[in-house]
Scaffold this motif. Structure first.
Motif, PDB file in Angstrom:
ATOM      1  N   LYS A 196     -26.889 -34.521  12.855  1.00 22.85           N
ATOM      2  CA  LYS A 196     -26.152 -35.452  13.743  1.00 22.85           C
ATOM      3  C   LYS A 196     -26.320 -36.981  13.707  1.00 22.85           C
ATOM      4  N   MET A 197     -25.904 -37.758  13.232  1.00 24.51           N
ATOM      5  CA  MET A 197     -26.767 -38.826  12.773  1.00 24.51           C
ATOM      6  C   MET A 197     -25.820 -39.674  14.064  1.00 24.51           C
ATOM      7  N   ARG A 198     -26.390 -40.837  14.644  1.00 25.79           N
ATOM      8  CA  ARG A 198     -26.893 -41.367  15.612  1.00 25.79           C
ATOM      9  C   ARG A 198     -26.055 -43.044  14.666  1.00 25.79           C
ATOM     10  N   ARG A 199     -24.335 -42.764  16.029  1.00 27.69           N
ATOM     11  CA  ARG A 199     -23.998 -43.997  15.300  1.00 27.69           C
ATOM     12  C   ARG A 199     -24.581 -44.958  15.168  1.00 27.69           C
ATOM     13  N   ILE A 200     -24.978 -46.664  14.084  1.00 29.98           N
ATOM     14  CA  ILE A 200     -25.176 -47.473  14.877  1.00 29.98           C
ATOM     15  C   ILE A 200     -23.744 -48.605  14.988  1.00 29.98           C
ATOM     16  N   GLY A 201     -24.065 -49.322  16.236  1.00 30.93           N
ATOM     17  CA  GLY A 201     -22.540 -49.745  16.758  1.00 30.93           C
ATOM     18  C   GLY A 201     -21.647 -48.840  16.431  1.00 30.93           C
ATOM     19  N   HIS A 202     -20.207 -49.849  16.093  1.00 29.67           N
ATOM     20  CA  HIS A 202     -18.746 -48.710  16.240  1.00 29.67           C
ATOM     21  C   HIS A 202     -18.003 -49.407  14.701  1.00 29.67           C
ATOM     22  N   SER A 203     -17.177 -48.343  14.198  1.00 28.14           N
ATOM     23  CA  SER A 203     -16.890 -48.792  12.800  1.00 28.14           C
ATOM     24  C   SER A 203     -15.374 -49.747  13.634  1.00 28.14           C
ATOM     25  N   LEU A 204     -15.542 -50.893  11.844  1.00 24.30           N
ATOM     26  CA  LEU A 204     -14.731 -51.371  11.856  1.00 24.30           C
ATOM     27  C   LEU A 204     -12.901 -51.673  12.138  1.00 24.30           C
ATOM     28  N   GLU A 205     -12.546 -49.937  11.521  1.00 22.87           N
ATOM     29  CA  GLU A 205     -11.505 -49.597  11.509  1.00 22.87           C
ATOM     30  C   GLU A 205     -10.561 -48.637  13.107  1.00 22.87           C
ATOM     31  N   ARG A 418     -37.782 -49.504  -4.535  1.00 22.93           N
ATOM     32  CA  ARG A 418     -38.310 -51.444  -4.905  1.00 22.93           C
ATOM     33  C   ARG A 418     -36.681 -52.022  -4.971  1.00 22.93           C
ATOM     34  N   HIS A 419     -36.219 -51.149  -5.838  1.00 22.33           N
ATOM     35  CA  HIS A 419     -35.162 -52.236  -6.066  1.00 22.33           C
ATOM     36  C   HIS A 419     -33.559 -51.573  -6.245  1.00 22.33           C
ATOM     37  N   GLY A 420     -33.568 -51.254  -4.472  1.00 27.44           N
ATOM     38  CA  GLY A 420     -32.511 -51.220  -3.853  1.00 27.44           C
ATOM     39  C   GLY A 420     -31.630 -50.233  -3.891  1.00 27.44           C
ATOM     40  N   ILE A 421     -32.471 -49.110  -4.813  1.00 31.79           N
ATOM     41  CA  ILE A 421     -31.574 -47.686  -5.141  1.00 31.79           C
ATOM     42  C   ILE A 421     -31.946 -46.364  -4.040  1.00 31.79           C
ATOM     43  N   GLN A 422     -31.027 -46.357  -3.365  1.00 32.27           N
ATOM     44  CA  GLN A 422     -31.326 -44.436  -2.646  1.00 32.27           C
ATOM     45  C   GLN A 422     -31.345 -43.567  -3.526  1.00 32.27           C
ATOM     46  N   SER A 423     -32.206 -42.535  -2.967  1.00 35.48           N
ATOM     47  CA  SER A 423     -32.409 -41.882  -3.524  1.00 35.48           C
ATOM     48  C   SER A 423     -32.770 -39.896  -2.727  1.00 35.48           C
ATOM     49  N   ILE A 424     -32.671 -39.073  -2.963  1.00 36.26           N
ATOM     50  CA  ILE A 424     -32.912 -37.731  -2.230  1.00 36.26           C
ATOM     51  C   ILE A 424     -34.161 -36.960  -3.216  1.00 36.26           C
ATOM     52  N   LEU A 425     -34.902 -36.917  -3.016  1.00 34.49           N
ATOM     53  CA  LEU A 425     -35.918 -35.896  -3.424  1.00 34.49           C
ATOM     54  C   LEU A 425     -35.500 -34.104  -3.614  1.00 34.49           C
ATOM     55  N   SER A 426     -34.812 -33.373  -3.731  1.00 36.38           N
ATOM     56  CA  SER A 426     -34.619 -31.959  -2.691  1.00 36.38           C
ATOM     57  C   SER A 426     -35.187 -30.780  -3.727  1.00 36.38           C
ATOM     58  N   ALA A 427     -35.285 -29.987  -3.468  1.00 37.39           N
ATOM     59  CA  ALA A 427     -35.671 -28.670  -3.602  1.00 37.39           C
ATOM     60  C   ALA A 427     -34.374 -28.040  -3.909  1.00 37.39           C
ATOM     61  N   PRO A 428     -34.577 -27.623  -5.489  1.00 42.08           N
ATOM     62  CA  PRO A 428     -32.695 -27.406  -5.328  1.00 42.08           C
ATOM     63  C   PRO A 428     -32.421 -26.070  -4.646  1.00 42.08           C
ATOM     64  N   TYR A 439     -25.212 -38.260   3.113  1.00 40.39           N
ATOM     65  CA  TYR A 439     -23.671 -39.175   2.469  1.00 40.39           C
ATOM     66  C   TYR A 439     -23.226 -39.151   4.467  1.00 40.39           C
ATOM     67  N   LEU A 440     -22.860 -38.101   5.048  1.00 37.49           N
ATOM     68  CA  LEU A 440     -23.148 -38.591   6.509  1.00 37.49           C
ATOM     69  C   LEU A 440     -24.207 -39.610   6.820  1.00 37.49           C
ATOM     70  N   GLU A 441     -24.865 -39.686   7.462  1.00 38.62           N
ATOM     71  CA  GLU A 441     -26.071 -41.037   7.201  1.00 38.62           C
ATOM     72  C   GLU A 441     -25.234 -42.259   6.607  1.00 38.62           C
ATOM     73  N   ILE A 442     -24.625 -42.339   5.554  1.00 38.01           N
ATOM     74  CA  ILE A 442     -24.845 -43.391   5.086  1.00 38.01           C
ATOM     75  C   ILE A 442     -22.769 -44.239   6.025  1.00 38.01           C
ATOM     76  N   LYS A 443     -22.470 -42.640   6.067  1.00 39.94           N
ATOM     77  CA  LYS A 443     -20.815 -42.909   6.668  1.00 39.94           C
ATOM     78  C   LYS A 443     -21.220 -43.688   7.733  1.00 39.94           C
ATOM     79  N   ALA A 444     -22.059 -43.366   9.028  1.00 39.77           N
ATOM     80  CA  ALA A 444     -22.686 -43.184  10.512  1.00 39.77           C
ATOM     81  C   ALA A 444     -22.673 -44.439  10.065  1.00 39.77           C
TER      82      ALA A 444
END
Length: 448
Positions: A196-205, A418-428, A439-444
């Motif tokens: 569960k991701m803590r929301r930063i501020g509130h949505s603009l919608e 370093r180039h501003g690109i997000q990444s996930i290094l994950s076990a399969p 994805y939920l973190e980016i939405k929050a």
């Protein structure tokens, strides 16, 4: 007539009990040679055995149809999941029988022990369930069901052949997709590792103006509505909707590597299917692009009810290719297809820093226009080798090389960051959970 006799012999099988009885008869004849007082006892035993065999044949072959069987199978199988199938069996004889059942499953499973034994009373019905776990997408051909029936005498078996040949498609993991969907609907995603991701501020919608209740953010008080109503009124906001989420799947040779029976491409396909479903549940629009040395499928982002099935049908047919990905073509396709700022999740794999450097210029261009999330794989086999103690000089070399490759993966994450690109290094095996979490973190955090 000749065909009937041929079928009779083809479907007649002798049992171990009969061979044991014949062996006993032979022993009696041998004893009769040394002990003449036994007289005709061995002959009586032998002919009694012959009579019992004839009676057994009449019991099993007198009814034209003594048993009935059919396969219970879903319309399609889910890749990398345990799929439940069954064999329905019904005893049409008027006496108890013991049966052995062989279901001719597809050769892809490489199983020769799909043999079920059970006992049936007269007119009894049973459903015998079993599990199959496919590891490749495509068409799987099932054969006949063969049932071997034995009467209470148990001297012979009669075989029944039931034509149950059918072809079942194996789709990307829709069972896993449904599991995550049910968890999301019932707000139980934390049970399977979704944070569960803590929301930063509130949505603009903006959603509505409602009466203030204890716990509402006082910064959202609508003073004009409060003055009109005479009670404290607050603005209510909801998650932003209709944002575009694109899954881009690399089909090059880098995704051919297998882990636990599945290729990296299959892991990426399963994760992208679940991600698309979760995005649609969040009322976003999901899209798909597949790429290798040439452009594969392109599914523009949408959220209509039938859109997920369209994505599923496209993913079902995808296969790995043997050349490197044409990143210039991918960049041109993204610029042409994706018209607004979107979340672009790129499923690929890098085994070295040099492999990243070849693609980095195009990744940076994509990141200028969209929020780019690069998802690549941790080599769990090398990680296991690097953690094992070295027993000799060769072991030290292997451990050192494994540690170097593992360190390169961490350098790739830092280079992308370093180039501003997000990444996930994950076990399969953790890919789906980690992708949905991000994805939920980016939405929050409202980064799209």
């Amino acid at each position: 007539m000749k065909n009937i006799i041929s079928l009779f012999y083809k479907n007649l099988f002798l049992t171990n009990r009969l061979f044991a009885a014949l062996a006993c008869s032979v022993v009696l004849f041998l004893f009769d040679f040394f002990f003449p007082w036994m007289g005709i006892i061995p002959e009586l035993v032998f002919w009694a055995l012959i009579v019992l065999v004839i009676i057994d044949m009449l019991l099993l072959y007198k009814p034209a149809k003594g048993v009935f069987a059919r396969r219970h199978a879903p319309e399609r199988l889910s890749n990398s999941d345990n799929n439940e199938l069954g064999v329905y069996i019904e005893n049409l004889y008027t006496f108890n029988v013991s049966v052995g059942i062989i279901d001719e499953i597809p050769f892809q499973f490489q199983k020769r022990d799909v043999w079920f034994k059970t006992a049936l009373e007269p007119r009894e019905r049973k459903l015998i369930n079993y599990i199959l776990r496919p590891t490749r997408r495509g068409e799987y051909e099932f054969g006949d069901i063969r049932v071997y029936v034995k009467s209470p005498l148990g001297l012979i078996r009669r075989r029944y052949n039931f034509d149950q040949a059918e072809t079942l498609p194996v789709y990307p993991s829709f069972l896993q997709m449904r599991k995550y969907e049910l968890m999301a609907i019932s707000n139980r995603l934390t049970d399977i590792g979704i944070k569960k991701m803590r929301r930063i501020g509130h949505s603009l919608e903006f959603e509505q103006v409602k009466t203030y209740v204890t716990g509402d953010d006082y910064r959202t008080i609508n003073w004009k509505a409060t003055a009109r109503q005479g009670n404290l009124m607050v603005n209510s906001y909801t998650d932003e909707k209709s944002q575009h989420v694109y899954s881009i799947i690399d089909k090059s040779r880098a995704m051919k590597m297998p882990f636990e029976g599945l290729s990296l491409l299959d892991y990426a396909i399963n994760a992208s299917l679940v991600l698309s479903n979760v995005a649609l549940l969040k009322e976003d629009k999901a899209g798909l692009i597949t790429i290798s040395e040439k452009l594969g499928a392109v599914v523009p982002a949408d959220r209509r009810p039938a859109h997920l099935n369209k994505i599923l049908e496209v993913l079902y047919k995808e296969k790995t290719r043997y050349l490197e990905t044409d990143m210039e073509m991918l960049y041109a396709t993204i610029r042409k297809v994706i018209k607004q700022r979107s979340l672009v999740v790129f499923f690929t794999n890098f085994e070295s820093l040099n492999a990243l450097q070849r693609q980095l210029p195009f990744l940076r261009r994509i990141a200028k226009y969209h929020l780019l999330l690069v998802v690549f794989f941790e080599n769990t086999e090398l990680k296991t080798l690097s953690e094992m103690p070295a027993a000799d000089v060769e072991g030290i070399y292997i451990k050192t090389i494994a540690e170097k490759f593992a360190y390169d993966k961490k350098l790739i994450v830092k280079e992308l960051s370093r180039h501003g690109i997000q990444s996930i290094l994950s076990a399969p095996q953790n890919l789906t959970v980690n992708t949905i979490n991000r994805y939920l973190e980016i939405k929050a955090k409202q980064k799209i």
